[in-house]
Scaffold this active site. Structure first.
Site, PDB file in Angstrom:
ATOM      1  N   GLU A 206      10.939 -27.593  47.311  1.00 31.79           N
ATOM      2  CA  GLU A 206      12.347 -27.946  47.147  1.00 31.79           C
ATOM      3  C   GLU A 206      12.767 -29.390  47.321  1.00 31.79           C
ATOM      4  OE1 GLU A 206      15.240 -24.989  48.498  1.00 31.79           O
ATOM      5  OE2 GLU A 206      13.733 -23.266  48.001  1.00 31.79           O
TER       6      GLU A 206
ATOM      7  N   LYS B 259      14.569 -30.465  54.972  1.00 33.44           N
ATOM      8  CA  LYS B 259      12.850 -30.682  54.825  1.00 33.44           C
ATOM      9  C   LYS B 259      12.441 -31.868  54.570  1.00 33.44           C
ATOM     10  CE  LYS B 259      10.355 -28.022  55.521  1.00 33.44           C
ATOM     11  NZ  LYS B 259       9.697 -27.289  56.773  1.00 33.44           N
TER      12      LYS B 259
HETATM   13  P1  NAD Z   1      10.648 -18.330  58.677  1.00 38.24           P
HETATM   14  O1  NAD Z   1      12.007 -18.462  58.714  1.00 38.24           O
HETATM   15  O2  NAD Z   1      10.082 -16.965  58.433  1.00 38.24           O
HETATM   16  O3  NAD Z   1      10.081 -18.761  60.378  1.00 38.24           O
HETATM   17  C1  NAD Z   1      10.339 -19.756  60.904  1.00 38.24           C
HETATM   18  C2  NAD Z   1       9.774 -19.580  62.184  1.00 38.24           C
HETATM   19  O4  NAD Z   1      10.245 -20.809  63.092  1.00 38.24           O
HETATM   20  C3  NAD Z   1      10.491 -18.264  63.078  1.00 38.24           C
HETATM   21  O5  NAD Z   1       9.610 -17.709  63.727  1.00 38.24           O
HETATM   22  C4  NAD Z   1      11.597 -19.012  63.913  1.00 38.24           C
HETATM   23  O6  NAD Z   1      11.871 -18.366  65.308  1.00 38.24           O
HETATM   24  C5  NAD Z   1      10.758 -20.334  64.279  1.00 38.24           C
HETATM   25  N1  NAD Z   1      11.726 -21.358  64.571  1.00 38.24           N
HETATM   26  C6  NAD Z   1      12.803 -21.881  64.093  1.00 38.24           C
HETATM   27  N2  NAD Z   1      13.442 -22.756  64.843  1.00 38.24           N
HETATM   28  C7  NAD Z   1      12.621 -23.131  65.738  1.00 38.24           C
HETATM   29  C8  NAD Z   1      12.689 -24.189  66.744  1.00 38.24           C
HETATM   30  N3  NAD Z   1      13.687 -24.977  66.778  1.00 38.24           N
HETATM   31  N4  NAD Z   1      11.619 -24.398  67.663  1.00 38.24           N
HETATM   32  C9  NAD Z   1      10.439 -23.347  67.429  1.00 38.24           C
HETATM   33  N5  NAD Z   1      10.466 -22.422  66.516  1.00 38.24           N
HETATM   34  C10 NAD Z   1      11.613 -22.325  65.658  1.00 38.24           C
HETATM   35  O7  NAD Z   1      10.035 -19.435  57.716  1.00 38.24           O
HETATM   36  P2  NAD Z   1       8.967 -19.264  56.933  1.00 38.24           P
HETATM   37  O8  NAD Z   1       9.319 -18.690  55.503  1.00 38.24           O
HETATM   38  O9  NAD Z   1       7.901 -18.695  57.563  1.00 38.24           O
HETATM   39  O10 NAD Z   1       8.554 -20.805  56.613  1.00 38.24           O
HETATM   40  C11 NAD Z   1       7.584 -21.488  57.450  1.00 38.24           C
HETATM   41  C12 NAD Z   1       7.681 -22.973  57.054  1.00 38.24           C
HETATM   42  O11 NAD Z   1       7.154 -22.954  55.688  1.00 38.24           O
HETATM   43  C13 NAD Z   1       9.033 -23.761  56.942  1.00 38.24           C
HETATM   44  O12 NAD Z   1       8.776 -25.087  57.578  1.00 38.24           O
HETATM   45  C14 NAD Z   1       9.297 -23.593  55.644  1.00 38.24           C
HETATM   46  O13 NAD Z   1      10.287 -24.574  55.286  1.00 38.24           O
HETATM   47  C15 NAD Z   1       8.033 -23.663  54.915  1.00 38.24           C
HETATM   48  N6  NAD Z   1       8.008 -23.071  53.654  1.00 38.24           N
HETATM   49  C16 NAD Z   1       8.303 -21.769  53.364  1.00 38.24           C
HETATM   50  C17 NAD Z   1       8.171 -21.252  52.078  1.00 38.24           C
HETATM   51  C18 NAD Z   1       8.485 -20.080  51.788  1.00 38.24           C
HETATM   52  O14 NAD Z   1       8.428 -19.556  50.697  1.00 38.24           O
HETATM   53  N7  NAD Z   1       9.180 -19.127  52.810  1.00 38.24           N
HETATM   54  C19 NAD Z   1       7.505 -21.998  51.076  1.00 38.24           C
HETATM   55  C20 NAD Z   1       7.124 -23.314  51.417  1.00 38.24           C
HETATM   56  C21 NAD Z   1       7.466 -23.834  52.753  1.00 38.24           C
HETATM   57  O1  DAU Z   2      10.396 -23.006  47.031  1.00 39.71           O
HETATM   58  C1  DAU Z   2       9.957 -22.854  48.482  1.00 39.71           C
HETATM   59  C2  DAU Z   2      11.113 -22.259  49.070  1.00 39.71           C
HETATM   60  O2  DAU Z   2      11.324 -20.917  48.502  1.00 39.71           O
HETATM   61  C3  DAU Z   2      11.056 -22.335  50.800  1.00 39.71           C
HETATM   62  O3  DAU Z   2      10.958 -23.394  51.026  1.00 39.71           O
HETATM   63  C4  DAU Z   2      12.337 -21.436  51.350  1.00 39.71           C
HETATM   64  O4  DAU Z   2      11.846 -21.444  52.629  1.00 39.71           O
HETATM   65  C5  DAU Z   2      12.257 -20.055  50.995  1.00 39.71           C
HETATM   66  O5  DAU Z   2      13.440 -19.392  51.428  1.00 39.71           O
HETATM   67  C6  DAU Z   2      12.335 -20.017  49.526  1.00 39.71           C
HETATM   68  O6  DAU Z   2      13.750 -20.481  49.055  1.00 39.71           O
HETATM   69  P1  DAU Z   2      14.288 -19.946  47.464  1.00 39.71           P
HETATM   70  O7  DAU Z   2      15.733 -20.202  47.958  1.00 39.71           O
HETATM   71  O8  DAU Z   2      13.634 -20.225  46.417  1.00 39.71           O
HETATM   72  O9  DAU Z   2      14.389 -18.384  47.969  1.00 39.71           O
HETATM   73  P2  DAU Z   2      15.134 -16.931  47.994  1.00 39.71           P
HETATM   74  O10 DAU Z   2      14.284 -15.796  48.352  1.00 39.71           O
HETATM   75  O11 DAU Z   2      16.436 -16.992  48.602  1.00 39.71           O
HETATM   76  O12 DAU Z   2      15.505 -17.133  46.528  1.00 39.71           O
HETATM   77  C7  DAU Z   2      14.727 -17.015  45.443  1.00 39.71           C
HETATM   78  C8  DAU Z   2      15.385 -16.900  44.154  1.00 39.71           C
HETATM   79  O13 DAU Z   2      16.234 -15.689  43.846  1.00 39.71           O
HETATM   80  C9  DAU Z   2      16.389 -18.101  44.134  1.00 39.71           C
HETATM   81  O14 DAU Z   2      16.550 -18.470  42.539  1.00 39.71           O
HETATM   82  C10 DAU Z   2      17.625 -17.467  44.363  1.00 39.71           C
HETATM   83  C11 DAU Z   2      17.560 -15.844  43.842  1.00 39.71           C
HETATM   84  N1  DAU Z   2      18.161 -14.871  44.832  1.00 39.71           N
HETATM   85  C12 DAU Z   2      17.942 -14.826  46.060  1.00 39.71           C
HETATM   86  C13 DAU Z   2      18.554 -13.780  46.668  1.00 39.71           C
HETATM   87  C14 DAU Z   2      18.395 -13.700  48.334  1.00 39.71           C
HETATM   88  C15 DAU Z   2      18.955 -13.928  44.191  1.00 39.71           C
HETATM   89  O15 DAU Z   2      19.028 -13.840  42.768  1.00 39.71           O
HETATM   90  N2  DAU Z   2      19.424 -12.894  44.801  1.00 39.71           N
HETATM   91  C16 DAU Z   2      19.477 -12.734  46.169  1.00 39.71           C
HETATM   92  O16 DAU Z   2      20.038 -11.821  46.861  1.00 39.71           O
END
Ligand code: NAD
Ligand code: DAU
Length: 352
Positions: free
Chosen positions: A134, A162
């Site tokens: 993102e 980020k």
């Molecule tokens: P998540 O929200 O599920 O988990 C985040 C974790 O970090 C939680 O366990 C929370 O308690 C902990 N945390 C938050 N603030 C903290 C702090 N100040 N100190 C210590 N721990 C803390 O997130 P996720 O989806 O597992 O994402 C993990 C990492 O990967 C993030 O950095 C996110 O930006 C990145 N990322 C996520 C996605 C995705 O699709 N979910 C994709 C690409 C990158």
């Molecule tokens: O691209 C990586 C990112 O993907 C990570 O860095 C983020 O931590 C992770 O949360 C995710 O972000 P998105 O915003 O893409 O994910 P989310 O699941 O919130 O939404 C996915 C898509 O679906 C987005 O286009 C918004 C849409 N959406 C989401 C929700 C929660 C809906 O249409 N309805 C919903 O209720």
């Protein structure tokens, strides 16, 4: 030993479980346990001496310094972050605090520790920062996928925070020589995903007979990667990545949101049909769009494949089937986290 931050969250939790399934090298897991952190995910590690959990904030520099001194990790993998775009729109403060200030404090604690290591350990040390696609902003339908050379153009408070953290990590390498690696990954899905995000929210709402909320026209595109493939990419970058480099991680699985939701409905119709014989699709509801909603993300993951030989093991079709089966087998995990705080979020966001 390695230090993992945010290891009670979705990706960090999967990473810790996969790491200890494939290695005897212990993990020091530091997590603040925000609403998104869940020790249930790590229950299978209870009593396992290879997993040391510490409830702490990455922004607590003194505590992190003492943990580093005590446990002497050879690497840090930084997952800890506020991660939900919609929450960053409602309240960006926590995102600045953890993602920017927290990362800064963590970098400072790690730099102090690393700079005192003996030469051989100092050279082998790694700080791997887990980031997101993102930071590159949004694509039009005919744009090429994001490459590592794309400029940063973040559009939400989450992605801006980020991006800021990525820049700090980069600067700590260029200025102080800290041996950093950064990964920028696309959307993950899979087991232990908090049900505020699209895929687990849709699965949970479908089974609960609730509306499946689609923002705007549902034609926004995301590039989906099964979480265990993200974890294997991180392990590979940690093992062989070139210091100071960034690596994009993606699954070549671009899908419009509406297609993703149709796929989930079709699989649930097959695996857990509704009692009234109707499709879960009938629960789809179009709702107000997300402000500043990025239209399309797509990742060019060729550098990681070319230089480090990494490829995802799952297609979207195989990964989403595994994910739905996991949720059907682990309904208790989901119901344990749908606490008062979670219900409050749902009513604030969807008015339900
Ligand atoms: P998540 O929200 O599920 O988990 C985040 C974790 O970090 C939680 O366990 C929370 O308690 C902990 N945390 C938050 N603030 C903290 C702090 N100040 N100190 C210590 N721990 C803390 O997130 P996720 O989806 O597992 O994402 C993990 C990492 O990967 C993030 O950095 C996110 O930006 C990145 N990322 C996520 C996605 C995705 O699709 N979910 C994709 C690409 C990158
Ligand atoms: O691209 C990586 C990112 O993907 C990570 O860095 C983020 O931590 C992770 O949360 C995710 O972000 P998105 O915003 O893409 O994910 P989310 O699941 O919130 O939404 C996915 C898509 O679906 C987005 O286009 C918004 C849409 N959406 C989401 C929700 C929660 C809906 O249409 N309805 C919903 O209720």
């Amino acid at each position: 030993m390695i230090l993992v931050t945010g290891g009670a969250g979705f990706i960090g939790g999967n990473f810790v479980l996969d790491w200890l399934a494939g290695s005897d090298e212990p993990v020091l897991n530091v997590d603040k346990l925000t609403y998104a952190g869940n020790l249930d995910t790590l229950k299978s590690l209870d009593g396992d001496a290879r997993h040391v959990f510490v409830h702490a904030d990455i922004g607590d520099r003194a505590l992190i310094a003492s943990l580093l001194a005590k446990h002497q990790p050879r690497a840090v993998v930084n997952f800890a972050a506020e991660s939900h775009v919609d929450r960053s729109i409602h309240g960006p403060g926590d995102f600045i605090q953890t993602n920017v200030v927290g990362t800064f404090n963590l970098l400072e604690a790690v730099r102090a520790y690393w700079s005192e290591l003996p030469a051989e350990q100092k050279a082998a040390f790694r700080f791997l920062h887990v980031s997101t696609d993102e930071v590159y902003g949004t694509l039009s339908a005919d744009d090429a996928p994001f490459a590592e050379t794309n400029p940063y153009e973040p559009n939400s408070p989450y992605s801006a925070s980020k991006a800021a953290s990525d820049h700090l990590v980069r600067a700590w390498h260029h200025t102080y020589g800290l041996p950093v690696l950064t990964t920028n990954c696309s959307n993950n899905y899979g087991p232990y995903h908090f049900p505020e995000k699209l895929i687990p929210l849709v699965i949970q709402n479908a089974l609960g007979g609730k509306p499946l909320p689609i923002y705007g026209d549902g034609q926004q595109v995301r590039d989906w990667l099964y979480v265990k493939d993200h974890c294997s990419a991180i392990r590979r970058v940690l093992e062989a990545g070139k210091v100071g480099e960034t690596y994009n991680v993606g699954g070549w699985n671009e899908k419009p949101n509406l297609d993703v939701v149709h796929t989930i409905c079709a699989l649930l119709d097959e695996l857990q049909p509704r009692g009234d014989g109707q499709s879960y699709r009938t629960q789809i509801t179009f709702v107000q769009d997300r402000p500043g909603h990025d239209r399309r993300y797509a990742i060019d993951a060729r550098k990681l494949e070319r230089e480090l030989g990494w490829k995802p093991a799952e297609t979207f079709e195989s990964g989403i089937r595994k994910t739905i089966s996991w949720y059907l087998d682990n309904l208790q995990w989901v119901s344990n986290i749908t606490s008062g705080a979670y219900r409050e979020w749902i009513s604030q966001q969807y008015g339900a």
